[in-house]
Motif scaffolding. Sequence first.
Motif, PDB file in Angstrom:
ATOM      1  N   LEU A  76     -39.041  -8.136  22.382  1.00 57.11           N
ATOM      2  CA  LEU A  76     -38.004  -7.349  21.725  1.00 57.11           C
ATOM      3  C   LEU A  76     -36.779  -8.201  21.403  1.00 57.11           C
ATOM      4  O   LEU A  76     -36.219  -8.128  20.308  1.00 57.11           O
ATOM      5  N   LEU A  77     -36.379  -9.022  22.354  1.00 57.10           N
ATOM      6  CA  LEU A  77     -35.211  -9.876  22.164  1.00 57.10           C
ATOM      7  C   LEU A  77     -35.442 -10.884  21.040  1.00 57.10           C
ATOM      8  O   LEU A  77     -34.566 -11.118  20.200  1.00 57.10           O
ATOM      9  N   LEU A  78     -36.630 -11.464  21.003  1.00 58.00           N
ATOM     10  CA  LEU A  78     -36.957 -12.413  19.933  1.00 58.00           C
ATOM     11  C   LEU A  78     -36.956 -11.715  18.571  1.00 58.00           C
ATOM     12  O   LEU A  78     -36.465 -12.266  17.585  1.00 58.00           O
ATOM     13  N   LEU A 108     -46.439 -18.413  25.634  1.00 60.60           N
ATOM     14  CA  LEU A 108     -47.053 -18.325  24.303  1.00 60.60           C
ATOM     15  C   LEU A 108     -46.120 -17.655  23.295  1.00 60.60           C
ATOM     16  O   LEU A 108     -45.987 -18.113  22.155  1.00 60.60           O
ATOM     17  N   ALA A 109     -45.464 -16.578  23.713  1.00 62.33           N
ATOM     18  CA  ALA A 109     -44.552 -15.863  22.810  1.00 62.33           C
ATOM     19  C   ALA A 109     -43.402 -16.766  22.379  1.00 62.33           C
ATOM     20  O   ALA A 109     -43.002 -16.776  21.207  1.00 62.33           O
ATOM     21  N   LEU A 110     -42.863 -17.538  23.302  1.00 63.15           N
ATOM     22  CA  LEU A 110     -41.744 -18.431  22.991  1.00 63.15           C
ATOM     23  C   LEU A 110     -42.190 -19.583  22.086  1.00 63.15           C
ATOM     24  O   LEU A 110     -41.487 -19.950  21.132  1.00 63.15           O
ATOM     25  N   ALA A 115     -40.033 -22.199  19.942  1.00 67.78           N
ATOM     26  CA  ALA A 115     -39.361 -22.888  21.043  1.00 67.78           C
ATOM     27  C   ALA A 115     -39.792 -24.351  21.094  1.00 67.78           C
ATOM     28  O   ALA A 115     -40.953 -24.683  20.845  1.00 67.78           O
ATOM     29  N   ASP A 116     -38.856 -25.227  21.424  1.00 65.32           N
ATOM     30  CA  ASP A 116     -39.167 -26.652  21.566  1.00 65.32           C
ATOM     31  C   ASP A 116     -40.045 -26.834  22.798  1.00 65.32           C
ATOM     32  O   ASP A 116     -39.609 -26.538  23.923  1.00 65.32           O
ATOM     33  N   PRO A 117     -41.281 -27.319  22.641  1.00 63.90           N
ATOM     34  CA  PRO A 117     -42.182 -27.461  23.793  1.00 63.90           C
ATOM     35  C   PRO A 117     -41.714 -28.501  24.807  1.00 63.90           C
ATOM     36  O   PRO A 117     -42.214 -28.542  25.934  1.00 63.90           O
TER      37      PRO A 117
END
Length: 288
Positions: A76-78, A108-110, A115-117
């Motif tokens: 939700l935040l993303l 996985l969602a990030l 997102a920078d791995p």
Amino acid sequence: MKVRSMLQLRPAEEDEHAAESLELNRAVANDDHLLLEELLSQERYRKCINQRSGWGVPSTPLRMAASKGHLRCLQLLLAHGAEVDSIDVKAQTPLFSAVCGRYLGCVLALLRAGADPNGNLRNSSSPVLTAAREGDAEILLQLLRHGAEVNARSKVMLWTSGVTVCSGPLYLAAVYGHLDCFRILLLYGADPNYNWPEDKASSRAVPTRKTVLEMCLRHGCSVEFIRLLIEFGANVYLPTLIIEKSTKQNEALELLLRERGCPRSLVSQCRLVIRRHLKQPPPPLIQS
């Protein structure tokens, strides 16, 4: 008076939205995604979605969701524009927190949200180092599939009995006995000679620096770790090799000495070079 003086140091805008930020964090902490969705439908809450709040280490709602594994709140935040690579005072990103908590769904969602791995460069560790240490093969695999640096180096130098420890992912996977992670790292191009002095100058500067192969022998890692290092092209002619009478890794030492006596063929050397360039992904993990 002390609390009041501290509050006076906070930006006016931050004070203005302190209550809303606290409510967002409370909803996330309780994993109340319905309340969170209701709050985010209002402009005044969306304005402070990236604001840090809370005692101890203030964090954004996204980092809170990642650190607790609350996937629905995180999604939700993303969806409402939360900053995917926001950092806390320790330079830890939400992804780093999710990896520490071993929350695969959040990881996985990030990653899918961009997102920078590798986490944040100012952090002393990284998601890959953490996954390798914890032995979470699936999370490690996903990080590498999304482009994480396989030869990540910790900013914290470790010392063991006067020896500079090569605290990279391969080393951590080996000393903690995580063979699956060790294999995945090598398949994704990890340097089997990690920590090898690049030149004479570096060798003089750090005379006790040891390679992964040497540290595996010192720590009594199983022969499978040694076999994999040799298979992936580790230099078997170590600068020093101390064989103690009480050593328990006779099988590993015998394998190493046999390899020294039978140098690799040109075909084998070519195969190693091709593999490094291709960096083919490993086969699916086998659940034990």
